[in-house]
Design a protein around this motif. Structure first.
Motif, short mmCIF file in Angstrom:
data_model
loop_
_atom_site.label_atom_id
_atom_site.label_comp_id
_atom_site.label_asym_id
_atom_site.label_seq_id
_atom_site.Cartn_x
_atom_site.Cartn_y
_atom_site.Cartn_z
N ILE A 21 35.62 49.43 41.68
CA ILE A 21 36.17 49.24 42.99
C ILE A 21 37.38 50.41 43.55
O ILE A 21 37.80 50.38 44.53
CB ILE A 21 37.40 47.99 42.68
CG1 ILE A 21 38.35 48.15 41.49
CG2 ILE A 21 36.45 46.85 42.43
CD1 ILE A 21 39.50 47.34 41.32
N TYR A 23 39.86 51.73 42.18
CA TYR A 23 41.36 51.95 41.83
C TYR A 23 41.51 50.81 40.64
O TYR A 23 40.70 50.18 40.66
CB TYR A 23 42.21 51.87 43.25
CG TYR A 23 41.69 50.31 43.68
CD1 TYR A 23 40.70 50.20 44.71
CD2 TYR A 23 42.38 49.31 43.46
CE1 TYR A 23 40.53 49.05 45.40
CE2 TYR A 23 42.10 47.86 44.09
CZ TYR A 23 41.35 47.80 44.99
OH TYR A 23 40.78 46.59 45.53
N SER A 25 42.55 47.65 39.06
CA SER A 25 42.53 46.46 39.73
C SER A 25 44.03 45.78 39.69
O SER A 25 44.68 46.10 38.65
CB SER A 25 41.64 45.57 39.06
OG SER A 25 42.19 45.15 37.70
N THR A 26 44.39 45.15 40.54
CA THR A 26 45.91 44.62 40.50
C THR A 26 46.18 43.45 39.52
O THR A 26 47.44 43.80 38.99
CB THR A 26 46.03 43.80 42.11
OG1 THR A 26 45.04 43.16 42.55
CG2 THR A 26 46.23 44.61 43.05
N ASN A 176 46.30 37.07 41.01
CA ASN A 176 46.55 38.50 41.82
C ASN A 176 45.10 39.19 41.97
O ASN A 176 45.42 40.65 41.82
CB ASN A 176 47.69 39.22 41.18
CG ASN A 176 47.41 39.28 39.72
OD1 ASN A 176 46.64 38.67 39.06
ND2 ASN A 176 48.20 40.11 39.08
N SER A 177 44.03 38.69 42.04
CA SER A 177 42.76 39.31 41.91
C SER A 177 42.77 40.20 43.10
O SER A 177 43.38 39.90 44.11
CB SER A 177 41.63 38.41 42.22
OG SER A 177 41.77 37.61 40.77
N ILE A 178 41.80 41.13 43.23
CA ILE A 178 41.57 41.90 44.28
C ILE A 178 40.62 41.01 45.27
O ILE A 178 40.15 39.88 44.78
CB ILE A 178 40.75 43.17 44.02
CG1 ILE A 178 39.42 42.75 43.46
CG2 ILE A 178 41.29 44.23 43.03
CD1 ILE A 178 38.30 43.75 43.30
N ARG A 181 37.34 39.30 44.67
CA ARG A 181 37.13 38.72 43.59
C ARG A 181 38.20 37.26 43.21
O ARG A 181 38.39 36.82 42.36
CB ARG A 181 37.37 39.45 42.22
CG ARG A 181 36.20 40.56 42.09
CD ARG A 181 36.41 41.34 41.03
NE ARG A 181 35.57 42.54 40.97
CZ ARG A 181 35.53 43.56 40.40
NH1 ARG A 181 36.29 43.80 39.47
NH2 ARG A 181 34.66 44.57 40.54
#
Ligand SMILES: C[S@@+](CC[C@H](N)C(=O)[O-])C[C@H]1O[C@@H](n2cnc3c(N)ncnc32)[C@H](O)[C@@H]1O
Length: 193
Positions: A21, A23, A25-26, A176-178, A181
């Motif tokens: 991705i 970066y 992932s959140t 809090n998925s990107i 996803r």
């Protein structure tokens, strides 16, 4: 299709890296941000370009280990994060690795493995963790592919693999998925039994 180091190396060389991705992932950022102890021994297996290892390193975590059997992934990482200790870049098959860690971080490694290896993955994570150690991260909650990675699955299926070796503290839909996803992954935090 043989899922081996050559297969994954080819994918890096061909830039066929849809999982990457670009970066951190959140959900993993949120998880890392609440870890206070920067001396935790943290393993990122099948970590690939690992924006996660980079993040931990730049936040002062000193015992971060990136393991991958594709040399290209480790080369990419080393070029991007030259200050990362070389000795913490491990080119090895996860299933042959020996070590002791406080945390193992999962993100799109489990889904890259042949499903027949899932139980062995759970056992190997158990064996690599210290007492009180945890496996944390993300698993797809989506059927995905049956014949090639990423291989999907369900919470019920995953429970079967992990319950024998771990106390399940959390295995819930991530909030809090990107965006690509969202609604399709579980955040897990499970402690070695
Ligand atoms: C789908 S990629 C995920 C990379 C990274 N976790 C991410 O989220 O960007 C799967 C990675 O696992 C590595 N891998 C697959 N099987 C492995 C094994 N048995 N031992 C070590 N690395 C492995 C591959 O080389 C690849 O880098």
């Amino acid at each position: 299709m043989k899922l081996n180091a050559a297969y994954w190396s080819d994918r890096y060389r061909n830039r066929d890296t849809g999982w990457d991705i670009g970066y951190i992932s959140t959900p993993l950022k949120a998880y890392f941000d609440q870890l206070a102890d920067t001396s935790l021994r943290i393993l990122l297996p099948g970590g690939g370009n690992s924006y996660e290892a980079e993040y931990l390193h730049t936040r002062g975590f000193t015992q971060v280990f990136l393991l991958d059997y594709a040399q290209e992934a480790l080369d990419n990482f080393q070029a991007r994060v030259p200050g990362f200790p070389e000795a913490h870049l491990i080119k090895e098959d996860f299933f042959h690795h020996r070590g002791t860690y406080d945390r193992i971080i999962e993100q799109t490694f489990f889904c890259a493995l042949a499903p027949s290896l899932r139980s062995a993955y759970a056992k190997k994570c158990h064996d690599l963790l210290a007492r009180g150690g945890k496996l944390a991260g993300l698993l797809f909650d989506d059927p995905l592919n049956a014949d090639r990675p990423p291989f999907g699955g369900t919470r019920e299926e995953y429970m079967e693999y992990f319950r024998p070796y771990f106390d399940i503290q959390q295995m819930e839909k991530a909030y809090n998925s990107i965006p690509p996803r969202a609604g399709r992954e579980l955040f897990i935090k499970i402690e070695k039994k």
